[in-house]
Design a protein around this motif. Structure first.
Motif, PDB file in Angstrom:
ATOM      1  N   GLN A  29     -16.961  42.906  54.772  1.00  0.00           N
ATOM      2  CA  GLN A  29     -18.172  42.666  53.992  1.00  0.00           C
ATOM      3  C   GLN A  29     -18.826  41.369  54.443  1.00  0.00           C
ATOM      4  OE1 GLN A  29     -17.622  42.638  49.751  1.00  0.00           O
ATOM      5  NE2 GLN A  29     -19.803  42.741  49.359  1.00  0.00           N
ATOM      6  N   LEU A  30     -20.134  41.427  54.675  1.00  0.00           N
ATOM      7  CA  LEU A  30     -20.888  40.248  55.085  1.00  0.00           C
ATOM      8  C   LEU A  30     -21.312  39.436  53.872  1.00  0.00           C
ATOM      9  CD1 LEU A  30     -22.185  38.608  57.367  1.00  0.00           C
ATOM     10  CD2 LEU A  30     -24.171  40.107  57.208  1.00  0.00           C
ATOM     11  N   ALA A  31     -21.850  40.113  52.860  1.00  0.00           N
ATOM     12  CA  ALA A  31     -22.301  39.449  51.639  1.00  0.00           C
ATOM     13  C   ALA A  31     -22.464  40.506  50.556  1.00  0.00           C
ATOM     14  CB  ALA A  31     -23.641  38.740  51.863  1.00  0.00           C
ATOM     15  N   SER A  32     -22.300  40.097  49.302  1.00  0.00           N
ATOM     16  CA  SER A  32     -22.600  40.988  48.177  1.00  0.00           C
ATOM     17  C   SER A  32     -24.114  40.995  48.001  1.00  0.00           C
ATOM     18  CB  SER A  32     -21.935  40.486  46.889  1.00  0.00           C
ATOM     19  OG  SER A  32     -20.534  40.570  47.005  1.00  0.00           O
ATOM     20  N   ILE A  33     -24.723  42.157  48.088  1.00  0.00           N
ATOM     21  CA  ILE A  33     -26.185  42.250  48.043  1.00  0.00           C
ATOM     22  C   ILE A  33     -26.662  42.788  46.701  1.00  0.00           C
ATOM     23  CG2 ILE A  33     -26.518  42.413  50.528  1.00  0.00           C
ATOM     24  CD1 ILE A  33     -26.685  45.477  50.212  1.00  0.00           C
ATOM     25  N   PHE A  70     -32.517  41.956  52.942  1.00  0.00           N
ATOM     26  CA  PHE A  70     -31.519  42.183  51.904  1.00  0.00           C
ATOM     27  C   PHE A  70     -31.547  40.981  50.966  1.00  0.00           C
ATOM     28  CE2 PHE A  70     -30.232  44.240  55.762  1.00  0.00           C
ATOM     29  CZ  PHE A  70     -29.722  45.463  55.368  1.00  0.00           C
ATOM     30  N   GLU A  71     -31.452  41.227  49.676  1.00  0.00           N
ATOM     31  CA  GLU A  71     -31.387  40.134  48.705  1.00  0.00           C
ATOM     32  C   GLU A  71     -29.937  39.975  48.249  1.00  0.00           C
ATOM     33  OE1 GLU A  71     -33.904  38.077  47.863  1.00  0.00           O
ATOM     34  OE2 GLU A  71     -35.154  39.190  49.277  1.00  0.00           O
ATOM     35  N   ALA A  72     -29.543  38.731  48.000  1.00  0.00           N
ATOM     36  CA  ALA A  72     -28.190  38.429  47.526  1.00  0.00           C
ATOM     37  C   ALA A  72     -28.244  37.197  46.638  1.00  0.00           C
ATOM     38  CB  ALA A  72     -27.266  38.175  48.710  1.00  0.00           C
ATOM     39  N   ASN A  73     -27.296  37.101  45.724  1.00  0.00           N
ATOM     40  CA  ASN A  73     -27.172  35.886  44.928  1.00  0.00           C
ATOM     41  C   ASN A  73     -26.733  34.750  45.849  1.00  0.00           C
ATOM     42  OD1 ASN A  73     -27.835  37.070  42.421  1.00  0.00           O
ATOM     43  ND2 ASN A  73     -25.766  37.860  42.243  1.00  0.00           N
ATOM     44  N   TYR A  74     -27.309  33.564  45.632  1.00  0.00           N
ATOM     45  CA  TYR A  74     -26.945  32.411  46.462  1.00  0.00           C
ATOM     46  C   TYR A  74     -25.574  31.890  46.044  1.00  0.00           C
ATOM     47  CZ  TYR A  74     -26.664  27.718  48.322  1.00  0.00           C
ATOM     48  OH  TYR A  74     -26.232  26.596  48.971  1.00  0.00           O
ATOM     49  N   ILE A  75     -24.666  31.886  47.005  1.00  0.00           N
ATOM     50  CA  ILE A  75     -23.352  31.263  46.858  1.00  0.00           C
ATOM     51  C   ILE A  75     -23.178  30.442  48.133  1.00  0.00           C
ATOM     52  CG2 ILE A  75     -20.862  31.675  46.689  1.00  0.00           C
ATOM     53  CD1 ILE A  75     -21.656  34.395  45.346  1.00  0.00           C
ATOM     54  N   LYS A  76     -22.973  29.138  47.994  1.00  0.00           N
ATOM     55  CA  LYS A  76     -22.961  28.247  49.153  1.00  0.00           C
ATOM     56  C   LYS A  76     -21.983  28.708  50.223  1.00  0.00           C
ATOM     57  CE  LYS A  76     -22.581  23.445  50.674  1.00  0.00           C
ATOM     58  NZ  LYS A  76     -22.285  23.879  52.014  1.00  0.00           N
ATOM     59  N   GLU A 123     -33.910  30.943  36.317  1.00  0.00           N
ATOM     60  CA  GLU A 123     -33.716  32.092  37.198  1.00  0.00           C
ATOM     61  C   GLU A 123     -32.434  31.920  38.005  1.00  0.00           C
ATOM     62  OE1 GLU A 123     -38.019  33.824  38.344  1.00  0.00           O
ATOM     63  OE2 GLU A 123     -37.456  32.004  39.408  1.00  0.00           O
ATOM     64  N   VAL A 124     -31.873  33.002  38.446  1.00  0.00           N
ATOM     65  CA  VAL A 124     -30.688  32.976  39.292  1.00  0.00           C
ATOM     66  C   VAL A 124     -31.116  32.613  40.710  1.00  0.00           C
ATOM     67  CG1 VAL A 124     -28.847  34.401  40.289  1.00  0.00           C
ATOM     68  CG2 VAL A 124     -29.493  34.700  37.891  1.00  0.00           C
ATOM     69  N   ARG A 125     -30.385  31.718  41.345  1.00  0.00           N
ATOM     70  CA  ARG A 125     -30.671  31.382  42.745  1.00  0.00           C
ATOM     71  C   ARG A 125     -30.284  32.561  43.624  1.00  0.00           C
ATOM     72  NH1 ARG A 125     -28.243  26.090  41.407  1.00  0.00           N
ATOM     73  NH2 ARG A 125     -29.982  24.663  41.184  1.00  0.00           N
ATOM     74  N   THR A 126     -31.168  32.891  44.556  1.00  0.00           N
ATOM     75  CA  THR A 126     -30.914  34.003  45.466  1.00  0.00           C
ATOM     76  C   THR A 126     -31.200  33.576  46.900  1.00  0.00           C
ATOM     77  OG1 THR A 126     -33.158  34.894  45.233  1.00  0.00           O
ATOM     78  CG2 THR A 126     -31.485  35.742  43.708  1.00  0.00           C
TER      79      THR A 126
END
Length: 148
Positions: A29-33, A70-76, A123-126
């Motif tokens: 998995q590259l990122a949770s989208i 693709f959109e994803a939640n921002y996680i550093k 808002e949630v960071r994305t």
């Protein structure tokens, strides 16, 4: 664990953005989208109308494939991982129904870039992951790395 394909319409639940590992043929998995783009494109329509016809006629040209966002939640930690793949040719896939794509997988070669999306109050960071496809996006199968 291999997932079982569904025989009725499915939701976007269990949709994964995958990347082939640098060695071997397994994907991880590259990122949770949170959203994904169209997987493919429409052919360009070439006009074939001549002066004897009362309506336009067309034939299909080459397939148009735009950049894929693709959109994803921002996680550093995930953002930093994505930055290591920027501007390199990688093998990517979108898998439906589980990481191994029992409800379908679409594969392509391309590059990725990532940016943090603008936001406002409460808002949630994305982040936006953009892929420039180098090949046609085609259905296929993937093997998932152990523990993915």
């Amino acid at each position: 664990m291999v997932s079982t394909p569904k025989t009725s319409p499915t939701s976007t639940y269990q949709t994964y953005l995958m990347i082939k590992q640098s060695t071997g043929d397994e994907y991880e998995q590259l990122a949770s989208i949170t959203s994904y783009p169209d997987l493919g494109g429409d052919p360009e329509m070439l006009e074939t109308t001549d002066l004897e016809q009362s309506a336009q006629t067309f034939c299909e040209g080459v397939q148009q494939i735009d950049q894929m966002q693709f959109e994803a939640n921002y996680i550093k930690e995930v953002y930093d991982k994505l930055k290591t793949y920027e501007h390199k040719e990688v093998d990517l896939a979108v898998a439906f129904g589980g990481p191994d794509g029992p409800d379908g997988a679409w594969l392509w070669k391309g590059s990725i870039s990532v940016k943090v999306s603008g936001k406002g109050v409460n808002e949630v960071r994305t982040m936006t992951i953009t892929s420039a496809p180098y090949t046609v996006i085609e259905p296929g199968t993937i093997t998932v790395a152990t523990g993915a």
